[in-house]
Design an enzyme around this catalytic site. Sequence first.
Site, PDB file in Angstrom:
ATOM      1  N   GLU A  14       0.867  -1.163   0.000  1.00 41.87           N
ATOM      2  CA  GLU A  14       0.000   0.000   0.000  1.00 41.87           C
ATOM      3  C   GLU A  14       0.916   1.229   0.000  1.00 41.87           C
ATOM      4  OE1 GLU A  14      -2.702   2.865   0.087  1.00 41.87           O
ATOM      5  OE2 GLU A  14      -0.963   2.793   1.363  1.00 41.87           O
ATOM      6  N   CYS A  61      -5.688   5.408   6.319  1.00 40.36           N
ATOM      7  CA  CYS A  61      -5.448   4.184   5.558  1.00 40.36           C
ATOM      8  C   CYS A  61      -6.743   3.462   5.220  1.00 40.36           C
ATOM      9  CB  CYS A  61      -4.551   3.247   6.357  1.00 40.36           C
ATOM     10  SG  CYS A  61      -4.056   1.802   5.415  1.00 40.36           S
ATOM     11  N   CYS A  64      -5.545  -1.036   6.677  1.00 43.68           N
ATOM     12  CA  CYS A  64      -5.836  -1.326   8.090  1.00 43.68           C
ATOM     13  C   CYS A  64      -6.997  -0.398   8.436  1.00 43.68           C
ATOM     14  CB  CYS A  64      -4.628  -1.064   8.971  1.00 43.68           C
ATOM     15  SG  CYS A  64      -3.894   0.562   8.787  1.00 43.68           S
ATOM     16  N   HIS A  68      -6.769   3.143  12.912  1.00 47.59           N
ATOM     17  CA  HIS A  68      -6.541   4.543  13.282  1.00 47.59           C
ATOM     18  C   HIS A  68      -7.764   5.133  13.983  1.00 47.59           C
ATOM     19  CE1 HIS A  68      -2.632   4.703  11.445  1.00 47.59           C
ATOM     20  NE2 HIS A  68      -3.125   4.048  10.412  1.00 47.59           N
ATOM     21  N   ARG A 491       0.274  -4.430  11.329  1.00 50.97           N
ATOM     22  CA  ARG A 491       1.684  -4.223  11.005  1.00 50.97           C
ATOM     23  C   ARG A 491       2.521  -3.824  12.208  1.00 50.97           C
ATOM     24  NH1 ARG A 491      -1.680  -3.505   7.646  1.00 50.97           N
ATOM     25  NH2 ARG A 491      -1.576  -4.311   5.533  1.00 50.97           N
ATOM     26  N   SER A 514       4.312   1.274  10.094  1.00 46.17           N
ATOM     27  CA  SER A 514       5.193   1.315   8.920  1.00 46.17           C
ATOM     28  C   SER A 514       6.177   2.477   8.982  1.00 46.17           C
ATOM     29  CB  SER A 514       4.382   1.342   7.622  1.00 46.17           C
ATOM     30  OG  SER A 514       3.731   0.096   7.435  1.00 46.17           O
ATOM     31  N   CYS A 559       2.905  -0.491   4.558  1.00 49.90           N
ATOM     32  CA  CYS A 559       1.795   0.395   4.246  1.00 49.90           C
ATOM     33  C   CYS A 559       2.323   1.812   4.353  1.00 49.90           C
ATOM     34  CB  CYS A 559       0.616   0.212   5.172  1.00 49.90           C
ATOM     35  SG  CYS A 559      -0.651   1.410   4.740  1.00 49.90           S
ATOM     36  N   CYS A 562      -0.133   4.762   5.483  1.00 47.02           N
ATOM     37  CA  CYS A 562      -0.131   4.938   6.937  1.00 47.02           C
ATOM     38  C   CYS A 562       1.113   5.697   7.381  1.00 47.02           C
ATOM     39  CB  CYS A 562      -0.104   3.575   7.639  1.00 47.02           C
ATOM     40  SG  CYS A 562      -1.716   2.871   7.915  1.00 47.02           S
TER      41      CYS A 562
HETATM   42 NI1  NFE Z   1      -2.170   1.315   6.375  1.00 52.17          NI
HETATM   43 FE1  NFE Z   1      -1.373   0.355   9.188  1.00 52.17          FE
HETATM   44  C1  NFE Z   1      -1.333  -1.289   9.938  1.00 52.17           C
HETATM   45  C2  NFE Z   1      -1.322   1.196  10.744  1.00 52.17           C
HETATM   46  S1  NFE Z   1       0.658   0.882   8.880  1.00 52.17           S
HETATM   47  S2  NFE Z   1      -1.794  -0.443   7.218  1.00 52.17           S
HETATM   48  O1  NFE Z   1      -1.360  -2.372  10.299  1.00 52.17           O
HETATM   49  O2  NFE Z   1      -1.319   1.770  11.669  1.00 52.17           O
HETATM   50  O3  NFE Z   1       1.842   0.182   9.346  1.00 52.17           O
END
Ligand code: NFE
Length: 580
Positions: A14, A61, A64, A68, A491, A514, A559, A562
């Site tokens: 991503e 994102c 995931c 958030h 992640r 990430s 990702c 993110c």
């Molecule tokens: Ni956009 Fe996410 C996850 C977050 S990024 S995927 O899992 O927070 O590492």
Amino acid sequence: MNERVVVDPITRIEGHLRIEAEMDGQNIARAYSSGTMVRGIEIILRGRDPRDAWAYAQRICGVCTLVHGMASVRAVEDALKIPLPPNAQLIRNLMIGAQYIHDHVMHFYHLHALDWVDVVSALSADPAATSQLAQSISSWPKSSPGYFADVQKRIKNFVESGQLGIFANGYWGHPAYKLPPEANLMAVAHYLEALAWQREAAKLHAIFGGKNPHPNFVVGGVASPIDLNSDSAINSKKLAEVQDLIKSMQQFVDQVYVPDTLAIAGFYKDWAERGEGLGNFLCYGDMPEQGVLDESSFLFPRGAILNRDLSTIHDVDLHDDGQIQEFVSHSWYEYDDGPQAGLHPYKGETKLEYDGRGGVKPPYKHLDVGDGYSWLKSPRWNSESVEVGPLARMLLLYADSSAPAHAQAKELVDSSLSTLGLPIEALFSTLGRTAARTLESKIVADAMQTWYGNLIANIKAGDTKTFNETLWDPATWPAQARGAGYMEAPRGALGHWIVIENGKIANYQAVVPSTWNAGPRDPQGVPGAYEAALQDNTQLHDPKQPIEILRTIHSFDPCIACAVHVADPETGETIEIKVT
Ligand code: NFE
Ligand code: MG
């Protein structure tokens, strides 16, 4: 000057990621990870009502899709000391669990598998032998010779029409592919099955959160009232559906994902000797068994492991401004205190200047790995560069004998290593990282059944509360408050830090998994996790087809959306980066 191999963009992730590898002969001597798209969610959030923050933050994102939102409501709940009813926490656990299983299965089959599985080789498989192989490792029902012959025909039609579609542009025939044709055919069949299966897994979010992606949340609870006799609430029928979904996830993990991972890993044991990198790991912990957010009952424990030393688990405190800091010495950001400074997220600065034409003004001028080369910052824990994610969680579980899932994790890890004939050190590798993701999926799927049981027991005992309106009225809030919302996203460790002043958001910072893993070097020149992993015993067979870089980078499941926090808030356009 040494040869440089640049992969830009890295696909099957991503977001926008560029990897530059400086070669020493066939070896990667130094690697540089760049996030090449800028985001500005933190700026958008300033001045807004903290109770609305989750709806904006969640748009960081679409992969995931809930994490958030979750970290955001937890940050507000931490700041305003709003307690959560246990049912709300259990429902949140179930939603996080579904996110893990969905995300991890999709990652394995659709983003990572083709680094190991040669689609074209599957054409020469014997369907009867493939059936034998499949039945020797699993009781999954779709395993007859006729079934595999049909799948093979579908792939053949793709290839003969010259339209490989999703399978176009692979490095097919590369000597790094080691699976026999039958294993390739089995894996491609499961790739196609997983595409259909993932639609089902996403339904759990729709039941508890109204939709997927981006299910609904609420500060102080979940957006799903429980009333067994109402059509517009969580009722008996919906709870029965949730039970079916959990069973379906458990079945796919047990009968497809786990056996495939072990079968494929058996042909790639050399990847247990490269791609580790830092040897430092961090977890915030998450998912309390009874629904009370206390660390002792977390499915995944909190802590840090340094230098592979599993005998010592270091305490982690998200509020301690000496522990978590972000640096920008190699990023395209500037801090008031200069390029060497490290800032705790409560004091974090995200400064972007827009040029009014969809672009961002300097500090970024060009990509220079000796200077600034990323829109990601460099987060550090106690000044250490650390890895977050499934491997960190499995190591914590393995090391922490007080963790409720310790025994299960130890059994899974030890038996997998013994099946593969590999030592414990094999965990610290590209292969270990990928296997850890599979094994934690099994642990999470089983835990979902426990949380579901606990939720049903509460409901049967008469407790249907899923929302707590204490302190929902801003008139009751202190003039100043701050909080840290954390979670274990698929992640890895995710934190949102909020500062509230006079009822509004004064500062907001998200430090995401990430960013920990994909961030650039810090002021001391210490690389981030991706960079260190690529520098760890990695040879490129053919610099024009750098599949080895993809294997290690994909093992982290990047990702970058993110990691850099969304597109330009004025126009939504992405930025053109000139490589000079
Ligand atoms: Ni956009 Fe996410 C996850 C977050 S990024 S995927 O899992 O927070 O590492
Ligand atoms: Mg951030």
